[in-house]
Each structure stands twice: as C-alpha cells, then as structure tokens.
Design a protein around this motif. Sequence first.
Motif, PDB file in Angstrom:
ATOM      1  N   SER A   1       0.691  -1.136  -0.009  1.00 22.31           N
ATOM      2  CA  SER A   1       0.034  -0.107   0.155  1.00 22.31           C
ATOM      3  C   SER A   1       0.904   1.032  -0.081  1.00 22.31           C
ATOM      4  O   SER A   1       2.067   1.209   0.369  1.00 22.31           O
ATOM      5  CB  SER A   1      -0.786   0.024   1.128  1.00 22.31           C
ATOM      6  N   PHE A   2       0.405   2.419  -0.495  1.00 22.15           N
ATOM      7  CA  PHE A   2       0.872   3.853  -0.395  1.00 22.15           C
ATOM      8  C   PHE A   2       0.179   4.380   0.918  1.00 22.15           C
ATOM      9  O   PHE A   2      -1.082   4.471   0.574  1.00 22.15           O
ATOM     10  CB  PHE A   2       0.666   4.392  -1.848  1.00 22.15           C
ATOM     11  N   VAL A   3       0.845   4.723   1.943  1.00 23.74           N
ATOM     12  CA  VAL A   3      -0.072   5.096   3.301  1.00 23.74           C
ATOM     13  C   VAL A   3       0.316   6.580   3.439  1.00 23.74           C
ATOM     14  O   VAL A   3       1.412   7.125   3.185  1.00 23.74           O
ATOM     15  CB  VAL A   3       0.503   4.196   4.330  1.00 23.74           C
ATOM     16  N   ASP A   4      -0.697   7.433   3.407  1.00 23.77           N
ATOM     17  CA  ASP A   4      -0.816   8.816   3.731  1.00 23.77           C
ATOM     18  C   ASP A   4      -0.422   9.007   5.046  1.00 23.77           C
ATOM     19  O   ASP A   4      -1.526   8.826   5.930  1.00 23.77           O
ATOM     20  CB  ASP A   4      -1.927   9.548   3.100  1.00 23.77           C
ATOM     21  N   VAL A   5       0.818   9.484   5.407  1.00 30.07           N
ATOM     22  CA  VAL A   5       1.223   9.711   6.776  1.00 30.07           C
ATOM     23  C   VAL A   5       0.743  11.129   7.104  1.00 30.07           C
ATOM     24  O   VAL A   5       1.362  12.096   6.579  1.00 30.07           O
ATOM     25  CB  VAL A   5       2.595   9.212   7.209  1.00 30.07           C
TER      26      VAL A   5
ATOM     27  N   CYS B   1      -2.267  -0.371   8.106  1.00 23.99           N
ATOM     28  CA  CYS B   1      -2.223  -0.942   6.561  1.00 23.99           C
ATOM     29  C   CYS B   1      -1.993  -2.579   7.023  1.00 23.99           C
ATOM     30  O   CYS B   1      -2.760  -3.299   6.267  1.00 23.99           O
ATOM     31  CB  CYS B   1      -0.888  -0.576   6.118  1.00 23.99           C
ATOM     32  N   LEU B   2      -1.332  -2.930   8.110  1.00 22.72           N
ATOM     33  CA  LEU B   2      -1.007  -4.391   8.300  1.00 22.72           C
ATOM     34  C   LEU B   2      -2.411  -5.112   8.773  1.00 22.72           C
ATOM     35  O   LEU B   2      -2.906  -6.309   8.239  1.00 22.72           O
ATOM     36  CB  LEU B   2      -0.156  -4.398   9.331  1.00 22.72           C
ATOM     37  N   LYS B   3      -3.216  -4.241   9.401  1.00 24.11           N
ATOM     38  CA  LYS B   3      -4.602  -4.849   9.822  1.00 24.11           C
ATOM     39  C   LYS B   3      -5.279  -5.100   8.631  1.00 24.11           C
ATOM     40  O   LYS B   3      -6.098  -6.144   8.495  1.00 24.11           O
ATOM     41  CB  LYS B   3      -5.199  -4.220  10.869  1.00 24.11           C
ATOM     42  N   GLU B   4      -5.455  -4.094   7.689  1.00 25.91           N
ATOM     43  CA  GLU B   4      -6.185  -4.065   6.486  1.00 25.91           C
ATOM     44  C   GLU B   4      -5.853  -5.669   5.635  1.00 25.91           C
ATOM     45  O   GLU B   4      -6.771  -5.854   5.011  1.00 25.91           O
ATOM     46  CB  GLU B   4      -5.922  -2.931   5.670  1.00 25.91           C
ATOM     47  N   TRP B   5      -4.712  -5.682   5.794  1.00 21.02           N
ATOM     48  CA  TRP B   5      -4.132  -7.104   4.818  1.00 21.02           C
ATOM     49  C   TRP B   5      -4.085  -8.061   5.798  1.00 21.02           C
ATOM     50  O   TRP B   5      -3.926  -9.114   5.235  1.00 21.02           O
ATOM     51  CB  TRP B   5      -2.988  -6.771   4.400  1.00 21.02           C
TER      52      TRP B   5
END
Length: 419
Positions: free
Chosen positions: A20-24, A40-44
Amino acid sequence: MVVTCHFVDSDFKLQKRILSFVDVPPPYSGVCIYDSLFKCLKEWNIETKVVTLTVDNAKTNDVVARKLMENLNLQKKLDVGGKLFHVRCCAHILNLLVQDGLGEIEDIIHNVRESLKHVNAFSGRLHIFSELAKQLSMPKKHLILDVSTRWNTTYAMLSTALEFKEVFVNYVDRESTYTTLLSEEDWKKVKEVCSFLALFNEVTKIISGSEYPTSNLFLSELFGIKEALDAIVLGGSDYMVAMAMKMKKNFDKYWGTCNLLISIGAILDPRYKMKLLEFSFHTIYSHDEASREIQIVRCILYELYQEYVEAHKAANVVSSTDGSQSVSIGGTSKSSVSSLFSQFELDTFLEEGVLIGDSGVYFDDLGCTGGRVIDPHRSSLGTKMVDMLVCGADWYRQYYELEKNKNKQNEDIIHVEIL
C-alpha cells in the motif's frame, strides 16, 4: 510511505510486493508512522505474521520499530522475544558510510557535476561533445548526472566521466564558457576513488536484490569492506586515508553491535556456518569484542532453534486416542528419534564441514538438500514422508552412532573442515 513485504511463494521463490501507499499525516512523528503502518497491516490481515521490520536509520523509525515490536510481543508472535525484529537497512548504512567518505573530494565531485551540466545545457554543446567522442573512438555511452543523496549514482557519474576524460580535455578548447575541467591530479583522484568504490557498488547490488534472500550474504560482504578500509588506511595516499578513516569511524558506529539477523542468516547458510562468523568477527571487532559478539549470536541461535523445536513438537503431538501411528525407523519411532536427538541436530550442523560450491554460481540450498529426493515422480508425497526421506538416514546414523560411508562419491556436495 510505501509499505512492501517479502514472502516465499509455493515454488520457494522470494517475492516482493507493494502492499500500500500510506498517507502519513503531519507531524510525521514515529507514533503517526506506526499508527499508519499498523492500520495497513490490519487491513491486509497480516499484523500477526510480521517477522522483521527493515527501516533506515532515522530516529522516527526507531520509535516505529519499538512500538510495533511491543505490540507483537504482547501477542507472543515474534521469535526470541523480538531480538531479530528490528533490522537496520544495510544498503542505507552503506550509503551513509560512502557519503561521508566522498566528502573528502567534494570539490572534485562538484566540478564533474558542473561539467556534465554544462555539456547538457544546450544541444549545440552536446553535439560538439558527441563529435569529439566519435573522433576519439569513445564507446557509445551516455553521460550520467547523479542524484546527490545516492552515492552509487555519484559513483556511476564519476566512473563514466572518467571514461570521457580526453573528450573533456578537447572540449575545453572549443567552449570558452567551460571552466570546471578537472586537473590531471584531480582525474587521478577520481580514478583511485572509483577503483575503491567499485567494491561498495558490487556489495550494494548484492544486498539490494529483491528476488533472492540477502541476509545470509551480507556478512561476507561486510568483511570485505572492512578489509578494504584497513588496507587503504595502511597504504593509501593522504586523501584516500582521510576518506577511509571517516568511513571506518562510521563503520564502527553502525556495526558496533552486530546485526543479529545477518549473523544468523550467515550461520544457517551451509557454505558459511560459524566458520565465517568466527573468521569475520575477529576482523570487524577487537579480540575481546569479537568473542563477546560471537557468544551473543550463538546464544540467540540456540534460543531460536529451541523455539522451533518446541513449535514442531507441539504441532506433531500424536494423541494416543486418535488411532494414528507414528512411523518407525530401525525399530524406533520417528517421534522418539526426533525427541532424543533434536538437541544435538544444531550442534551436528555446526560441527560438520561447510559446503564448497563453484564461485559465482547461483546457490539453491533447497535444491542441494532435496534435489535427489523430491523429483517430479515423488512430488505428491506427504510432508512427513518427505521429512523422513530427507532426514531419515541422518537420524538413523545418529541414533546408532554410525559413520557416513566415506568412500561414496558425491559429485554435487563436498564437505571440508576448516581448522
């Protein structure tokens, strides 16, 4: 922030995927990055399957690694309590190391960079330069302008410019506005620096691979770097000694405490085992430090191995009430043999000679151990039967204290002892 992961596919090939590309959100603190990463890890649905986290040396990343490790440790999902979890990016450390050294010839690098910019500023200048290159029968190559934050691009720029040295010398006679031509002494420095940095460039290529494991390869490359730095300090020119001294200082800073993961990876490689660790650590560290670091790695290795032994036992417990039977080897059940000798299997692996292979040839550990056993005709065998086919002979010999047939020829694998 780009989140990537490495995994092994069904063909035992290493794969790399961008998750993923995560907006911090601002202020880009370690806590904010951690929250975004964990989301992100939880989403996957892989938050409990993370083994290691590789990051560069920014302080915010230390916070990310610490908080994620604490979270996963609470769930008891990390090996050896997370001691192998936080992995500092070796390629990034190399970049910092070389950048410090290149500071010694910063003025020369500036002139090379400005020379390239001058040639590329107008098509007419580029045409003159190309014609001169043709007259001098130069190879058909493009000039490379570097990215100042990436040392390997600076190395590529310097090495390519060096090939066009005579073209630049002739170019200055045709372009009165060109004022950054290097002196003969500067060109000699560029040549010496490029020769020295060629090693670092090869190491960067090796450890930056994404289609094969790299953790087992870096220790031997690290040893080569330390040797090269020591050689320059002992016998290099003044400016090269100054460069190497800067790099050695940072080398000791970044590897003052050994990277456990690359050490464990090297030990588990049958070509290296403890031999490489013992050999290289006495070059990388002082005598007392080397002994201490080797003992630390050995303790972590045995702790990690014991965890896998316990996990294997737990997964293969045979209930006396389910009617299943354990397979016998020489009158002794497989589970009994495994239980009796599990504590010695790691010792046996480490005490055996290292595997000698052809230099530069792709090494496949699984192919070495299973190539003659798991052929296409046997690919449908169950995991327990495969386990016994690969390991059964060794279990049998260990149990009955039998020696291997030393007269049997084996053209694929040669074991030697290094004393």
